[in-house]
Structure formats: C-alpha cells, structure tokens
Design a protein around this motif. Structure first.
Motif, PDB file in Angstrom:
ATOM      1  N   ARG A  31       0.797  -1.228   0.000  1.00 29.50           N
ATOM      2  CA  ARG A  31       0.000   0.000   0.000  1.00 29.50           C
ATOM      3  C   ARG A  31       0.831   1.280   0.000  1.00 29.50           C
ATOM      4  O   ARG A  31       0.346   2.331  -0.433  1.00 29.50           O
ATOM      5  N   LEU A  32       2.057   1.230   0.505  1.00 32.57           N
ATOM      6  CA  LEU A  32       2.864   2.446   0.625  1.00 32.57           C
ATOM      7  C   LEU A  32       3.129   3.142  -0.705  1.00 32.57           C
ATOM      8  O   LEU A  32       3.047   4.380  -0.776  1.00 32.57           O
ATOM      9  N   PRO A  33       3.462   2.419  -1.787  1.00 35.72           N
ATOM     10  CA  PRO A  33       3.738   3.124  -3.050  1.00 35.72           C
ATOM     11  C   PRO A  33       2.594   4.018  -3.521  1.00 35.72           C
ATOM     12  O   PRO A  33       2.831   5.104  -4.060  1.00 35.72           O
ATOM     13  N   ALA A  34       1.345   3.583  -3.326  1.00 32.69           N
ATOM     14  CA  ALA A  34       0.207   4.386  -3.776  1.00 32.69           C
ATOM     15  C   ALA A  34       0.128   5.702  -3.014  1.00 32.69           C
ATOM     16  O   ALA A  34      -0.170   6.753  -3.594  1.00 32.69           O
ATOM     17  N   THR A  35       0.404   5.660  -1.710  1.00 32.39           N
ATOM     18  CA  THR A  35       0.388   6.884  -0.908  1.00 32.39           C
ATOM     19  C   THR A  35       1.546   7.799  -1.268  1.00 32.39           C
ATOM     20  O   THR A  35       1.374   9.021  -1.387  1.00 32.39           O
ATOM     21  N   VAL A  36       2.728   7.237  -1.440  1.00 32.21           N
ATOM     22  CA  VAL A  36       3.894   8.040  -1.804  1.00 32.21           C
ATOM     23  C   VAL A  36       3.680   8.725  -3.151  1.00 32.21           C
ATOM     24  O   VAL A  36       4.069   9.889  -3.347  1.00 32.21           O
ATOM     25  N   LEU A  53     -13.596  12.841 -15.404  1.00 30.49           N
ATOM     26  CA  LEU A  53     -12.543  12.092 -14.731  1.00 30.49           C
ATOM     27  C   LEU A  53     -13.143  10.948 -13.914  1.00 30.49           C
ATOM     28  O   LEU A  53     -14.326  10.999 -13.545  1.00 30.49           O
ATOM     29  N   PRO A  54     -12.337   9.925 -13.617  1.00 30.28           N
ATOM     30  CA  PRO A  54     -12.844   8.800 -12.819  1.00 30.28           C
ATOM     31  C   PRO A  54     -13.226   9.249 -11.415  1.00 30.28           C
ATOM     32  O   PRO A  54     -12.613  10.153 -10.844  1.00 30.28           O
ATOM     33  N   VAL A  55     -14.252   8.597 -10.877  1.00 32.27           N
ATOM     34  CA  VAL A  55     -14.700   8.924  -9.522  1.00 32.27           C
ATOM     35  C   VAL A  55     -13.718   8.412  -8.483  1.00 32.27           C
ATOM     36  O   VAL A  55     -13.421   9.097  -7.496  1.00 32.27           O
ATOM     37  N   ALA A  56     -13.217   7.201  -8.663  1.00 37.42           N
ATOM     38  CA  ALA A  56     -12.376   6.581  -7.642  1.00 37.42           C
ATOM     39  C   ALA A  56     -11.477   5.536  -8.286  1.00 37.42           C
ATOM     40  O   ALA A  56     -11.622   5.188  -9.459  1.00 37.42           O
ATOM     41  N   GLY A  57     -10.554   5.037  -7.476  1.00 39.67           N
ATOM     42  CA  GLY A  57      -9.663   3.973  -7.921  1.00 39.67           C
ATOM     43  C   GLY A  57      -8.335   4.491  -8.433  1.00 39.67           C
ATOM     44  O   GLY A  57      -8.156   5.684  -8.696  1.00 39.67           O
ATOM     45  N   ARG A  58      -7.397   3.576  -8.564  1.00 40.34           N
ATOM     46  CA  ARG A  58      -6.057   3.893  -9.052  1.00 40.34           C
ATOM     47  C   ARG A  58      -5.816   3.089 -10.323  1.00 40.34           C
ATOM     48  O   ARG A  58      -5.659   1.879 -10.290  1.00 40.34           O
ATOM     49  N   GLY A  59      -5.813   3.789 -11.436  1.00 39.18           N
ATOM     50  CA  GLY A  59      -5.659   3.101 -12.703  1.00 39.18           C
ATOM     51  C   GLY A  59      -4.842   3.910 -13.678  1.00 39.18           C
ATOM     52  O   GLY A  59      -3.627   4.100 -13.489  1.00 39.18           O
ATOM     53  N   ASP A  60      -5.496   4.454 -14.711  1.00 35.89           N
ATOM     54  CA  ASP A  60      -4.780   5.230 -15.730  1.00 35.89           C
ATOM     55  C   ASP A  60      -4.384   6.591 -15.167  1.00 35.89           C
ATOM     56  O   ASP A  60      -4.791   6.971 -14.070  1.00 35.89           O
ATOM     57  N   PRO A  61      -3.572   7.347 -15.918  1.00 38.81           N
ATOM     58  CA  PRO A  61      -3.126   8.650 -15.407  1.00 38.81           C
ATOM     59  C   PRO A  61      -4.252   9.590 -15.006  1.00 38.81           C
ATOM     60  O   PRO A  61      -4.084  10.419 -14.101  1.00 38.81           O
ATOM     61  N   ALA A  62      -5.420   9.484 -15.647  1.00 39.81           N
ATOM     62  CA  ALA A  62      -6.529  10.372 -15.310  1.00 39.81           C
ATOM     63  C   ALA A  62      -7.004  10.169 -13.880  1.00 39.81           C
ATOM     64  O   ALA A  62      -7.514  11.106 -13.253  1.00 39.81           O
ATOM     65  N   GLY A 116      -3.586   5.449   3.697  1.00 38.74           N
ATOM     66  CA  GLY A 116      -4.649   6.244   4.294  1.00 38.74           C
ATOM     67  C   GLY A 116      -5.942   5.471   4.406  1.00 38.74           C
ATOM     68  O   GLY A 116      -6.597   5.461   5.458  1.00 38.74           O
ATOM     69  N   SER A 117      -6.351   4.809   3.321  1.00 35.56           N
ATOM     70  CA  SER A 117      -7.561   3.991   3.380  1.00 35.56           C
ATOM     71  C   SER A 117      -7.341   2.763   4.247  1.00 35.56           C
ATOM     72  O   SER A 117      -8.260   2.286   4.923  1.00 35.56           O
ATOM     73  N   THR A 118      -6.106   2.258   4.278  1.00 34.38           N
ATOM     74  CA  THR A 118      -5.805   1.076   5.099  1.00 34.38           C
ATOM     75  C   THR A 118      -5.977   1.368   6.582  1.00 34.38           C
ATOM     76  O   THR A 118      -6.540   0.554   7.321  1.00 34.38           O
ATOM     77  N   ILE A 119      -5.506   2.539   7.032  1.00 36.49           N
ATOM     78  CA  ILE A 119      -5.591   2.832   8.462  1.00 36.49           C
ATOM     79  C   ILE A 119      -7.034   3.015   8.913  1.00 36.49           C
ATOM     80  O   ILE A 119      -7.418   2.597  10.015  1.00 36.49           O
TER      81      ILE A 119
END
Length: 333
Positions: free
Chosen positions: A115-120, A187-196, A284-287
């Motif tokens: 999970r850390l890379p997504a937050t960084v 733009l997307p509502v949520a999630g981690r995917g494409d650059p948008a 953040g979501s993990t905690i």
C-alpha cells in the motif's frame, strides 16, 4: 545566495571552523531524530492500550467462546505485563517485524509494502504540483505588486489564496468529485488506474498547500526585492530576468523551503482523508479500515510509517536549508 552579498555564507561558516559547525549540526539533528523516533514508537505502542475495545474479540467475533478469546490473547502476548509487551514491541521493530494483521492474517509488513507506493505517489505528485505552481505564481505576483502597484490584482490574489488554503482536503476532494467526476463525467470517480485517476486526488492534496506556499513566496520575494544587492543589480542595468531569477529568487527560497517541508508533512497526513474519498489503495484507506476492524497491529504500524515519514521530511528540509544557507548553522551555534 547572491554574488552581490557583502559576505558569502561559506566564508561566514569557514570563519567559525566549518568542520566543527557541521559536526555539531549533525549531532544535534541526530539526537533530535532519535528522541522523536522514541516518542513516536512509545506513542504508537500506548495507542492500542488507550483505544477502547478488545481487538481479539473484534477479530474472532462477538460470539467466539471466552476460552478461545483468552487463548488468542495469550498467544499474542496481551496477557503479559505492559513493560514486557513494550520491550517485545521494540525488539520486533528493530528486527523488522511489524506483527500480523488480525483481520487478514497477513504480515503487516507485506500490507505496508503493497500500500505504501500508492500513498507516496499521490503525496509526491501533489508536492511537485504545489511547488511548481506556487513558486512562479508567488514570485510573479511579488514583481507585479511591488511598491503598492496593482492593488486590485494583489487583493484578488490574496483573497483567492486565503479561501483555497482554508478549504479542508476532505471537502475539496468531495467538491472535485462532484464537479469533474459526477457532474461533467470528465474524470474517474475513484480507484487507481490510468493517469486520469491521479488528477483529482493530486489536485485535492495540492491546491491548499499551493495557495499557502505562493503567499509565502510572494512575501519573501517582496522583502528580497528591497534588499541592497537587488538595488545594486538594477543600478548596474542588468536584465530584469537576471535580477529576478539569479539574485532575487534564490534568496527568497530559504524560508519557502522550510514552509514547503512542513506542507509536505501535512500532505502526507492529508492522504488519510483524500484516499478514502477516492477509494485510493494506499495507507490512508488502510488505516481507516484497520481502525474500524480494530486491527491494532496494522493501525500501529501504519501510524509509525506516517510518523517516520514526517520526521524524515523534516530532517531533509533541515539539511537542505543548511546547504543552501550555511549561515543558518551560525545562528544555531
């Protein structure tokens, strides 16, 4: 610092035995860091004993037999005296063992690594955006409004940045989702995917700090523009770009760097709320999920990671300021 200064920072420090000053600086920062880390570790340990609720009961369920609950507590060492739990906790940390998640059964270190890379990513991108926007904006506004010129422009800039800086990240994130994701569907509502998918969470984290930092840059730049060496540079008929970019701006960035480091720490903390708005798969979501599940080993570890991140940012800022302006070492000495 400007080449037109009457005394260079390097010569100022060298006059007081540069090696001794730097060694003293390093020792002070190391001691401060070690004390801060110990306080952080102790606070994270004490947190699980202050938060109400039984983590074992929460993990096993309310209908779990009492004997099973007690056996699980004993296996986790929760029945040992508090001082023994504290020493074991410190020993595990020094060996890189963060414990096991009570809700998933996975090693907490594995969860953090995932999970850390997504937050960084979003914190780092947001910091870069804030700096790239704030420095030229603040410096440009200082040049345009120096000497009381363009009062309306100054009023518009000040009013806008005050409003933007006052909006909490959570509220700003919700507003961005409503406008750009729900209303217009751009733009997307949520999630981690494409650059948008990065645009809205990065913007939610960057807008407030950029507003604060641009005001700091403007104030510092205005002060520098009235300095003697800037007036001397103008008297020599140097091009405006040279005066502003070579002599004025670098001297205005020391205080800006200090504030930027503080804002980076605030951005890291702000990811907790922003990630939950955008369902971003970071710490953040993990905690938040761990607190709801009373997964205290995971909460404890994530709090440590956030705290250590802030401490390291502050250390890097202190070193950077000392390198850019060695005369700050003299002020501490």
């Amino acid at each position: 610092m400007s080449t037109l200064d009457t005394a260079s920072p390097e010569s100022t420090v060298r006059g007081r035995s540069g090696e001794h000053v730097w060694l003293s600086f390093a020792v002070r920062r190391l001691v401060r860091l070690l004390v801060s880390v110990w306080v952080l570790l102790t606070a994270a340990f004490g947190m699980i004993h202050v938060i109400p609720g039984d983590p074992v009961r929460a993990a096993l369920g309310q209908n779990a037999p009492a004997a099973l609950v007690e056996a699980r507590r004993a296996a986790l060492g929760l029945t040992d005296p508090l001082w023994q739990q504290y020493l074991r906790y410190l020993g595990d940390l020094f060996t890189g063992h963060f414990g096991t998640s009570m809700s998933t059964g996975l090693p907490v270190s594995q969860v953090i690594a995932d999970r850390l890379p997504a937050t960084v990513e979003i914190a780092g991108y947001a910091f870069l955006v804030a700096v790239v926007v704030a420095v030229p904006l603040g410096a440009g506004m200082a040049v345009l409004t120096r000497g009381g010129r363009r009062g309306r422009t100054e009023l518009a800039f000040t009013s806008t940045t005050v409003v933007l800086a006052a909006i909490p990240e959570f509220l700003l994130a919700v507003g961005l989702v409503f406008v750009f994701a729900v209303s217009f569907g751009w733009l997307p509502v949520a999630g981690r995917g494409d650059p948008a998918s990065y645009l809205l969470p990065v913007a939610a984290l960057a807008i407030g700090p950029a507003a604060v930092l641009s005001r700091i840059v403007r104030v510092e730049m205005l002060a520098v523009l009235h300095a003697d060496y800037v007036r001397t540079a103008r008297a020599k008929r140097l091009p405006s770009a040279v005066v502003y970019l070579r002599h004025a701006l670098p001297n205005a960035l020391t205080a800006t760097l200090t504030v930027a480091g503080m804002l980076l720490g605030a951005m890291v903390a702000g990811t907790v709320l922003v990630e939950n708005v955008f369902a971003w798969p970071g710490l953040g979501s993990t905690i938040v999920q761990s607190i709801i599940a009373k997964d205290y080993p995971q909460v404890q570890a994530v709090v440590l990671v956030y705290g250590l991140g802030v401490l390291l940012v502050n250390l890097v800022v202190d070193v950077a300021i000392a390198v850019l302006d060695p005369r700050s070492l003299k002020k501490e000495g």
